[in-house]
Write an enzyme that holds these catalytic residues in place. Sequence first.
Site, PDB file in Angstrom:
ATOM      1  CB  SER A  81      -6.081  -1.418  -4.946  1.00 20.08           C
ATOM      2  OG  SER A  81      -5.301  -2.265  -5.756  1.00 20.08           O
ATOM      3  CE1 TYR A  98      -3.412  -3.749  -0.475  1.00 17.28           C
ATOM      4  CE2 TYR A  98      -3.839  -4.374  -2.760  1.00 17.28           C
ATOM      5  CZ  TYR A  98      -3.523  -3.409  -1.822  1.00 17.28           C
ATOM      6  OH  TYR A  98      -3.336  -2.101  -2.216  1.00 17.28           O
TER       7      TYR A  98
HETATM    8  N1  LIG Z   1       1.445   1.932  -4.411  1.00 15.27           N
HETATM    9  C1  LIG Z   1       0.591   1.274  -5.146  1.00 15.27           C
HETATM   10  O1  LIG Z   1       0.950   0.716  -6.179  1.00 15.27           O
HETATM   11  C2  LIG Z   1      -0.849   1.199  -4.744  1.00 15.27           C
HETATM   12  C3  LIG Z   1      -1.779   0.768  -5.703  1.00 15.27           C
HETATM   13  C4  LIG Z   1      -3.106   0.708  -5.347  1.00 15.27           C
HETATM   14  C5  LIG Z   1      -3.511   1.071  -4.087  1.00 15.27           C
HETATM   15  N2  LIG Z   1      -2.585   1.468  -3.171  1.00 15.27           N
HETATM   16  C6  LIG Z   1      -3.082   1.851  -1.845  1.00 15.27           C
HETATM   17  O2  LIG Z   1      -2.667   3.163  -1.595  1.00 15.27           O
HETATM   18  C7  LIG Z   1      -2.651   3.402  -0.196  1.00 15.27           C
HETATM   19  C8  LIG Z   1      -1.355   4.099   0.161  1.00 15.27           C
HETATM   20  O3  LIG Z   1      -0.287   3.184  -0.035  1.00 15.27           O
HETATM   21  P1  LIG Z   1       1.096   3.645  -0.636  1.00 15.27           P
HETATM   22  O4  LIG Z   1       1.228   3.006  -1.948  1.00 15.27           O
HETATM   23  O5  LIG Z   1       1.252   5.085  -0.505  1.00 15.27           O
HETATM   24  O6  LIG Z   1       2.105   2.824   0.320  1.00 15.27           O
HETATM   25  P2  LIG Z   1       2.949   3.314   1.582  1.00 15.27           P
HETATM   26  O7  LIG Z   1       3.992   4.262   1.150  1.00 15.27           O
HETATM   27  O8  LIG Z   1       3.357   2.076   2.281  1.00 15.27           O
HETATM   28  O9  LIG Z   1       1.854   4.109   2.435  1.00 15.27           O
HETATM   29  C9  LIG Z   1       0.955   3.451   3.256  1.00 15.27           C
HETATM   30  C10 LIG Z   1       0.985   4.120   4.599  1.00 15.27           C
HETATM   31  O10 LIG Z   1       0.008   3.504   5.434  1.00 15.27           O
HETATM   32  C11 LIG Z   1       0.549   3.517   6.721  1.00 15.27           C
HETATM   33  N3  LIG Z   1      -0.084   2.540   7.585  1.00 15.27           N
HETATM   34  C12 LIG Z   1       0.010   1.192   7.567  1.00 15.27           C
HETATM   35  N4  LIG Z   1      -0.712   0.669   8.559  1.00 15.27           N
HETATM   36  C13 LIG Z   1      -1.272   1.713   9.226  1.00 15.27           C
HETATM   37  C14 LIG Z   1      -2.140   1.828  10.339  1.00 15.27           C
HETATM   38  N5  LIG Z   1      -2.565   0.752  11.023  1.00 15.27           N
HETATM   39  N6  LIG Z   1      -2.518   3.068  10.735  1.00 15.27           N
HETATM   40  C15 LIG Z   1      -2.103   4.167  10.091  1.00 15.27           C
HETATM   41  N7  LIG Z   1      -1.256   4.130   9.033  1.00 15.27           N
HETATM   42  C16 LIG Z   1      -0.864   2.907   8.607  1.00 15.27           C
HETATM   43  C17 LIG Z   1       2.020   3.237   6.560  1.00 15.27           C
HETATM   44  O11 LIG Z   1       2.711   3.757   7.678  1.00 15.27           O
HETATM   45  P3  LIG Z   1       3.805   2.952   8.530  1.00 15.27           P
HETATM   46  O12 LIG Z   1       5.101   3.516   8.069  1.00 15.27           O
HETATM   47  O13 LIG Z   1       3.459   3.297   9.933  1.00 15.27           O
HETATM   48  O14 LIG Z   1       3.676   1.497   8.223  1.00 15.27           O
HETATM   49  C18 LIG Z   1       2.340   4.002   5.276  1.00 15.27           C
HETATM   50  O15 LIG Z   1       2.836   5.296   5.565  1.00 15.27           O
HETATM   51  C19 LIG Z   1      -2.820   2.038   0.459  1.00 15.27           C
HETATM   52  O16 LIG Z   1      -4.152   1.910   0.914  1.00 15.27           O
HETATM   53  C20 LIG Z   1      -2.546   1.057  -0.678  1.00 15.27           C
HETATM   54  O17 LIG Z   1      -3.220  -0.154  -0.492  1.00 15.27           O
HETATM   55  C21 LIG Z   1      -1.274   1.556  -3.472  1.00 15.27           C
END
Ligand SMILES: NC(=O)c1ccc[n+]([C@@H]2O[C@H](COP(=O)([O-])OP(=O)(O)OC[C@H]3O[C@@H](n4cnc5c(N)ncnc54)[C@H](OP(=O)(O)O)[C@@H]3O)[C@@H](O)[C@H]2O)c1
Length: 274
Positions: free
Chosen positions: A138, A151
């Site tokens: 991130s 975070y």
């Molecule tokens: N979106 C942004 O703006 C952004 C920016 C920078 C970085 N990121 C990073 O991108 C990555 C993906 O996030 P996203 O934005 O796609 O959000 P998201 O839609 O919430 O996806 C994250 C996924 O991680 C899963 N998860 C959470 N805890 C878990 C665990 N213990 N074991 C396995 N799966 C788990 C969640 O599943 P559940 O439904 O089971 O909770 C969810 O499907 C993350 O690492 C986040 O920090 C996101």
Amino acid sequence: MSTVLITGCGSGFGEALALAFAKRGDNVIATMRRPETAPASIKNLVAERSSAVTIAALDVNDADARRRAVDLALSRFGRLDVLVNSAGVGASGSLEDMPTSTLNTIFATNFFGPLELMRLALPVMRKQGSGRIINITSVASLFSTPFMSAYCASKQALDAASIALDIESRSFGVRVAAIVAGPFKTGLPAKSLDIAPSEPYAATHGHFKGVFAELEKHAAEDLSPLVKTVLAAASEANPSLRYVVGTDGIPFIPGLLKALEPEQIFALRLTGQQ
Ligand SMILES: NC(=O)c1ccc[n+]([C@@H]2O[C@H](COP(=O)([O-])OP(=O)(O)OC[C@H]3O[C@@H](n4cnc5c(N)ncnc54)[C@H](OP(=O)(O)O)[C@@H]3O)[C@@H](O)[C@H]2O)c1
């Protein structure tokens, strides 16, 4: 054709990446905590390409499940070419107010789980003589913001491990890249482990929440730049340590990256690789 294991495929980046790698013709192990709630897109993909795409249960904090997921890649497809650590969880709140259990969940999910998966994938990839590990970090891996200390710290830890592992494993043909993502609209904010501020923090936290909500409104809907970046990191012959995507609204990112440029030369010299 590569075999790709992706975490957090139940939504957001992980879901989009599973679809993209499969479309490219790769074998995909799309993992998620609860396969029974897999999104329709992934279920349809499995129905269309059942020989190449499979869903597997993986809570990244479960050691047995981590081992089973890597074993599945080997038993089903005979190799593991790409590991994408996408699963992650957000959290906001003052450091003083944050319960220890929340701090532990953030670090377990965003750092220790991905780290242990890397440590399972590495020997497999080392024996193969090739492999790619992609960690979705991130912009929070490059700088810290108040009320997001856990975070930011977890993503900075993942960035540090990515860089060190890349230099340690290059001579085996294994490369590690961090994806420094800016704001995109996904399921992340809705699942964020947010802690209400105690009275001393109410004013500054309130201001933070207002600014943050405004930033979130402008987060990109289109995940394709992120997907394109990950596909490039997974296939470029000489990948970068970090790939930056979706950070146009943060003007000081190029300066931070410029300041980090000597890091790679220093690390390669430390290990006699340059
Ligand atoms: N979106 C942004 O703006 C952004 C920016 C920078 C970085 N990121 C990073 O991108 C990555 C993906 O996030 P996203 O934005 O796609 O959000 P998201 O839609 O919430 O996806 C994250 C996924 O991680 C899963 N998860 C959470 N805890 C878990 C665990 N213990 N074991 C396995 N799966 C788990 C969640 O599943 P559940 O439904 O089971 O909770 C969810 O499907 C993350 O690492 C986040 O920090 C996101």
